[in-house]
Write an enzyme that holds these catalytic residues in place. Structure first.
Site, PDB file in Angstrom:
ATOM      1  N   LYS A 126       0.868  -1.192   0.000  1.00 19.02           N
ATOM      2  CA  LYS A 126       0.000   0.000   0.000  1.00 19.02           C
ATOM      3  C   LYS A 126       0.894   1.227   0.000  1.00 19.02           C
ATOM      4  O   LYS A 126       2.040   1.168   0.455  1.00 19.02           O
ATOM      5  CB  LYS A 126      -0.884   0.008   1.258  1.00 19.02           C
ATOM      6  CG  LYS A 126      -2.068   0.934   1.165  1.00 19.02           C
ATOM      7  CD  LYS A 126      -3.242   0.279   0.470  1.00 19.02           C
ATOM      8  CE  LYS A 126      -4.373   1.274   0.246  1.00 19.02           C
ATOM      9  NZ  LYS A 126      -5.575   0.619  -0.265  1.00 19.02           N
ATOM     10  N   ASP A 166      -7.148   4.488  -4.505  1.00 15.78           N
ATOM     11  CA  ASP A 166      -7.745   4.355  -3.167  1.00 15.78           C
ATOM     12  C   ASP A 166      -8.368   5.716  -2.875  1.00 15.78           C
ATOM     13  O   ASP A 166      -8.594   6.503  -3.815  1.00 15.78           O
ATOM     14  CB  ASP A 166      -6.675   3.967  -2.124  1.00 15.78           C
ATOM     15  CG  ASP A 166      -7.287   3.597  -0.770  1.00 15.78           C
ATOM     16  OD1 ASP A 166      -7.898   2.523  -0.680  1.00 15.78           O
ATOM     17  OD2 ASP A 166      -7.198   4.381   0.202  1.00 15.78           O
TER      18      ASP A 166
END
Ligand code: NDP
Length: 420
Positions: A126, A166
């Site tokens: 991430k 995201d």
């Protein structure tokens, strides 16, 4: 709690002070896999948990960019390459002022398990930055994205690490980042997912997380000889996940009565008008308050309050720790039967425990929101083959993957309860 789990959590706390979200995610996962650890004592001998909680690599970097008035800003970028046991690191890039190392580590940690559930060859990672795209011009967002990629490009690659969108990172941001990557590497490869359809993106990727969430809940409802038809659904958020979850739930006959953003929330008793919401959020980049102004039977309030509205199914789709213990109590009092997470870790640990003890079906995001990354995996396959599948082909594969994830989660839950 087993002493092994306890020891690892305590050591993780000592080694990672001031990382509450990461500790929360680690605790949630380690508590939940205790039944497996009890059956496999060899995992402790192999220090499996100690390995799982330590990222393979963490990159932190400076992101300088110039605004439209000529002023220089400096943000902090991150990429946490958590685990590559199953394939290239895979996970989104979050652009939000709240981003810090704890949040990126919690998201990267969760991504390992989510990606493995899809059964596609993807490791977990991430990244992101404490940059806020809200209120910035397209040119400012472009200059930021180019600067961000000017460092990130050396750490990623189609066979190494494949970032995606995201919170705050949609098709516009991915497009700017992909353009900069191509310029720096002189390669047209599937190094980012969530790309525009005309340059390597996959049909149905935009819809995938929200649709996948609904497909998962639908599988659960089928086991109860039930369906979405006639259900009242409360949704938080009004971004990518929330909008497409609302659309699919309503397609299946439910009525979605709430949505929100970071400023306030709406209660539309006529059911959300999806096309209007898309116009306001995706085209005009407006607020849910703008939506309420155009609907006669819709109430808007500042602050939070989505979970106080009566519903059968609650779908938190905004951000981490947005469903608190008092919200869980309100949902139980109002007869809610299912809470399924569209966002990552939106439910606090005590709220989760309360929901489970109140007999409400709780579906963690690691399983229920995996449709997004699964479809990113499908985008990677299409890029490797230089092919584009139709919307229906991708949607069918997504449905199959969500069905398999439901079956895997369902049988693991039964095993943990000693039912099979
Ligand atoms: P978007 O940026 O498209 O939308 C986020 C929504 O949540 C917006 O309505 C935003 O409101 C709201 N929100 C964000 N932060 C806060 C906050 N601190 N308080 C209240 N509301 C907030 O993001 P996504 O829809 O893509 O992501 C939503 C969640 O789903 C995240 O947890 C993400 O990690 C997770 N997720 C996303 C996937 C995807 O494919 N997009 C895949 C799997 C998980 P505002 O506009 O005011 O900021």
């Amino acid at each position: 709690m087993s002493s092994y789990v306890n020891d690892v959590i305590e050591r993780t706390k000592e080694k990672n002070p001031a990382q509450p979200e990461f500790i929360q995610a680690v605790s949630e996962v380690l508590y939940s896999i205790e039944p497996a650890l009890n059956i496999h004592p060899e995992y402790k001998d192999a220090a499996l948990l100690e390995r799982i909680v330590e990222p393979e690599r963490v990159v932190m970097f400076r992101v300088p960019w110039v605004d439209d008035s000529g002023k220089v800003h400096v943000n902090r970028g991150y990429r946490v390459q958590f685990n590559s046991a199953l394939g290239p690191y895979k996970g989104g890039l979050r652009l939000h002022p709240s981003v810090n190392l704890s949040i990126i580590k919690f998201l990267g940690f969760e991504q390992i398990f989510k990606n493995s559930l899809t059964t596609l060859p993807m490791g977990g990672g991430k990244g992101g930055c404490d940059f806020d795209p809200k209120g910035k011009s397209d040119a400012e967002v472009m200059r930021f994205c180019q600067s961000f990629m000017s460092e990130l490009f050396r750490h990623i690659g189609a066979d190494t690490d494949v970032p995606a969108g995201d919170i705050g990172t949609g098709a516009r941001e991915i497009g700017y980042m992909y353009g900069q990557y191509k310029k720096l590497k002189n390669e047209f490869v599937g190094v980012l997912t969530g790309k525009g359809i005309s340059f390597g993106g996959s049909l149905a990727r935009t819809q995938a997380t929200g649709f996948g969430l609904i497909y998962f809940v639908q599988e659960y409802l089928k086991t109860q000889k039930d369906s979405f038809d006639g259900k009242r659904v409360c949704i938080s958020g009004s971004g990518n996940v929330a909008i497409y979850a609302a659309q699919k739930a309503q397609d299946l006959g439910a009525k979605v009565v709430t949505m929100s953003d970071s400023t306030g929330w709406i209660n539309d008793e006529d059911g959300i008008d999806i096309e209007l919401m898309k116009q306001i959020k995706e085209v005009e980049r407006g607020r849910v308050s703008d939506y309420a102004k155009q609907r006669s039977n819709c109430k808007y309030q500042d602050g939070r309050g989505v979970w106080s509205v009566k519903c059968d199914i609650a779908l938190p789709c905004a951000t981490q720790n947005e469903l608190l213990i008092d919200d869980a109590k309100d949902l139980a009092k109002n007869g809610c039967k299912v809470v399924a997470e569209g966002a990552n870790m939106p439910t606090t640990l005590d709220a989760t425990e309360f929901l489970q003890s109140a007999g409400i079906i709780f579906i963690p995001g690691k399983a229920s929101n995996a449709g997004g990354v699964a479809t990113s995996g499908l985008e990677m396959s299409q890029n490797s083959e230089r092919l584009s599948w139709t919307f229906e082909q991708v949607n069918q594969k997504l449905q199959g993957i969500m069905r398999n994830i439901f079956e895997a989660a369902d049988s693991a839950a039964m095993m943990a309860q000693g039912i099979v």
